[in-house]
Design a protein around this motif. Structure first.
Motif, mmCIF file in Angstrom:
data_model
loop_
_atom_site.group_PDB
_atom_site.id
_atom_site.type_symbol
_atom_site.label_atom_id
_atom_site.label_comp_id
_atom_site.label_asym_id
_atom_site.label_seq_id
_atom_site.Cartn_x
_atom_site.Cartn_y
_atom_site.Cartn_z
ATOM 1 N N LYS A 280 3.659 -53.249 52.578
ATOM 2 C CA LYS A 280 2.755 -53.436 51.261
ATOM 3 C C LYS A 280 2.132 -54.876 51.079
ATOM 4 N N ALA A 281 2.726 -55.795 51.925
ATOM 5 C CA ALA A 281 2.158 -57.290 52.038
ATOM 6 C C ALA A 281 1.065 -56.970 53.205
ATOM 7 N N ASP A 282 1.059 -56.362 54.008
ATOM 8 C CA ASP A 282 -0.221 -55.825 54.943
ATOM 9 C C ASP A 282 -1.178 -55.498 54.480
ATOM 10 N N ILE A 283 -0.926 -54.377 53.408
ATOM 11 C CA ILE A 283 -2.177 -53.847 52.839
ATOM 12 C C ILE A 283 -2.816 -54.757 51.888
ATOM 13 N N CYS A 284 -2.250 -55.656 51.343
ATOM 14 C CA CYS A 284 -3.111 -56.757 50.379
ATOM 15 C C CYS A 284 -3.875 -57.503 51.515
ATOM 16 N N ARG A 285 -3.194 -57.908 52.545
ATOM 17 C CA ARG A 285 -3.834 -58.726 53.386
ATOM 18 C C ARG A 285 -5.229 -58.023 53.853
ATOM 19 N N ILE B 194 -16.044 -51.875 44.976
ATOM 20 C CA ILE B 194 -14.642 -51.313 44.989
ATOM 21 C C ILE B 194 -14.560 -50.057 45.700
ATOM 22 N N HIS B 195 -13.518 -49.877 46.186
ATOM 23 C CA HIS B 195 -13.011 -48.649 47.129
ATOM 24 C C HIS B 195 -11.837 -47.806 46.661
ATOM 25 N N PRO B 196 -12.008 -46.693 46.886
ATOM 26 C CA PRO B 196 -10.508 -45.836 46.553
ATOM 27 C C PRO B 196 -9.487 -46.266 47.378
ATOM 28 N N THR B 197 -8.156 -46.251 46.778
ATOM 29 C CA THR B 197 -7.009 -46.865 47.389
ATOM 30 C C THR B 197 -6.151 -45.566 47.800
ATOM 31 N N LEU B 198 -6.545 -44.402 47.969
ATOM 32 C CA LEU B 198 -6.028 -42.952 48.379
ATOM 33 C C LEU B 198 -5.131 -43.255 49.762
ATOM 34 N N SER B 199 -3.896 -42.672 49.586
ATOM 35 C CA SER B 199 -3.059 -43.012 50.677
ATOM 36 C C SER B 199 -2.681 -41.553 51.217
ATOM 37 N N LYS B 200 -2.435 -40.591 50.275
ATOM 38 C CA LYS B 200 -1.826 -39.237 50.790
ATOM 39 C C LYS B 200 -2.548 -38.117 49.868
ATOM 40 N N VAL B 201 -2.734 -37.224 50.275
ATOM 41 C CA VAL B 201 -3.254 -35.919 49.752
ATOM 42 C C VAL B 201 -2.272 -34.587 49.613
ATOM 43 N N TYR B 202 -2.053 -34.166 48.453
ATOM 44 C CA TYR B 202 -1.181 -33.076 48.427
ATOM 45 C C TYR B 202 -2.120 -31.552 47.901
ATOM 46 N N ARG C 9 -8.680 -47.585 54.177
ATOM 47 C CA ARG C 9 -7.611 -48.686 54.383
ATOM 48 C C ARG C 9 -6.199 -48.253 54.000
ATOM 49 N N PHE C 10 -6.157 -47.410 52.649
ATOM 50 C CA PHE C 10 -4.808 -46.832 52.452
ATOM 51 C C PHE C 10 -4.158 -45.529 53.282
ATOM 52 N N ARG C 11 -5.159 -45.162 53.975
ATOM 53 C CA ARG C 11 -5.007 -43.911 54.826
ATOM 54 C C ARG C 11 -4.278 -44.102 56.254
#
Length: 447
Positions: free
Chosen positions: A263-268, A386-394, A443-445
């Protein structure tokens, strides 16, 4: 007529507004629901042990009657927010109480008082029908929806629509929400879908992006300015990931609190430099269930000053609640602001008031966003600021698992749900702009 015919029209490049208006509505559609007769199914269990996979159902439901000022939308994608988790575990209250109260307000509102609750407070999709009095939108329009439902018959809401006495959150305090193939919204919930995003990407920001905007940027919240030190709890999560972006885009200095290296890496990757891994650094703000540890507040404050060049926090972006609130009040600078929009770790907050009153700090309650704030937040998405922070889709069928993952904090950013969209990646209209921002969009994918 089936929802497949609607999907075919949406995927056709030639369908006009008149074509959409001429499409017969289906009699029913698939929707994610909770059931009124199951509200006691988790009685006696701790919050953590309540499993949304047991309470969430995928049902075939009738299409609701369309009223004045409303729109029926074919939902291509939605997302899971924490209010969907609360609904699914019937905490802190069963949402059927909200629906019953709403149903008593007027004849048309009776539609919402049903033995099932169609949940979900985000959507991206296409307008199918509009009711009398709707002029700004027409069938075929590609839209996203914010979740503010108000009546605006009282003067109280006209400076700030969140203060309307009949203010509700759609899909939480109303029925016919976005985790479904069709949704019923008030037409003033609709906003243009950002053209460079897919359906699932466009559906992800709505609730959390608007909430973060009001809480941090708006004058109704903290009124963040350039140079502010902003402490952001859960900085890679659904809310915090947008707060981090707003801080960076607005010239502030985010101090990101996370719980892992990942999670720290995501913030960076978002551009943040000041990061506190609360797990690695072992902060325990409570000695036991009843007693906080001020020594840990002070250790936390010292760490913050190491990261800010000796400065204290101007604004705390609070949403964990009970676990962190005492520390949040303590580390805020004299005259600073703590804004709170949720209490995911418990809503009975405790703090030492000496650090509040004697240092002239402010606590501001912030709930979702008014119409203008929601529109401004969506405009920033559409502009690529500002960008979506979508990581996973169900899939719609797996919404219970999606809610479980959010409940257990097994996710990053936001998790999306495909409703009518048969696969990911559809709905992009501006490929040139998308290419410009593709790394930020994904980024979050890529974690």
């Amino acid at each position: 007529m089936t929802v497949k015919d609607i999907l075919d029209a949406i995927q056709s490049k030639d369908a006009t507004s008149a074509d959409f208006a001429a499409l017969p509505l289906p009699e029913s559609y698939r929707a994610i629901t909770v059931h009124k007769d199951e509200t006691e199914m988790f009685a006696g269990l701790q919050t953590r042990d309540k499993d949304p996979r047991k309470s969430i159902h995928l049902d075939e439901v009738p299409v609701p009657e369309l009223g004045p000022g409303e729109a029926l939308v074919a939902v291509m994608a939605s997302s899971v927010n924490y209010n969907s988790v609360w609904t699914s575990i019937f905490e802190p209250l069963s949402t059927f109480g909200f629906l019953e109260r709403y149903g008593r307000t007027n004849e048309l509102a009776k539609r919402h008082d049903l033995p099932y609750h169609i949940i979900g407070s985000d959507l991206a999709g296409v307008v199918l029908r509009t009711g009398p009095g709707v002029n700004a939108w027409k069938p075929g329009d590609e839209v996203v929806a914010h979740c503010l439902s108000v009546e605006l018959e009282s003067s109280d809401g006209h400076n700030d629509t969140m203060l309307d006495p009949e203010q509700r959150i759609w899909g939480f305090e109303t029925n016919f929400g976005g985790l479904a193939e069709v949704a019923l919204v008030k037409s003033n919930q609709l906003m243009p879908k950002p053209g460079h995003l897919s359906w699932e990407e466009a559906a992800a920001p709505g609730l959390v992006n608007s909430t973060a905007y009001r809480q941090l940027v708006s004058r109704n919240g903290a009124g963040m300015k350039q140079g502010d030190n902003v402490l952001i709890w859960g900085a890679s999560g659904g809310l915090g990931s947008y707060a981090t972006q707003f801080a960076l885009a607005g010239g502030a200095n985010p101090i990101c609190v996370v719980s892992s290296d990942q999670k720290a890496d995501i913030c960076r990757s978002m551009g943040a430099e000041a990061i506190i891994d609360r797990s690695a650094e072992g902060y325990k703000f409570w000695k036991d269930e009843q007693t906080q540890d001020p020594k840990e507040w002070k250790r936390f404050g010292k760490r913050i000053r190491e990261l800010t060049g000796g400065e204290d926090i101007d604004i705390v972006f609070e949403h964990p609640g009970r676990e962190t609130f005492g520390a949040s009040v303590y580390v805020t600078r004299k005259g600073g602001t703590i804004t709170t929009c949720a209490s995911t770790s418990g809503y009975m907050h405790e703090y030492d008031n000496r650090y509040l009153w004697m240092s002239l700090k402010r606590i501001i309650g912030s709930h979702f966003a008014n119409y203008r704030e929601a529109w401004e937040a969506n405009r920033l998405i559409a502009k690529g600021k500002i960008h979506p922070t979508l990581s996973k889709v169900y899939s719609l069928e797996d919404t219970g698992q999606a809610a479980y993952d959010v409940h257990r904090n097994l996710h990053q950013g936001k998790v999306g749900v495909l409703c009518l969209a048969p696969e990911e990646g559809l709905g992009v209209r501006d490929e040139e702009m998308r290419a410009k921002h593709i790394d930020a969009i994904n980024r979050f994918r890529n974690i």
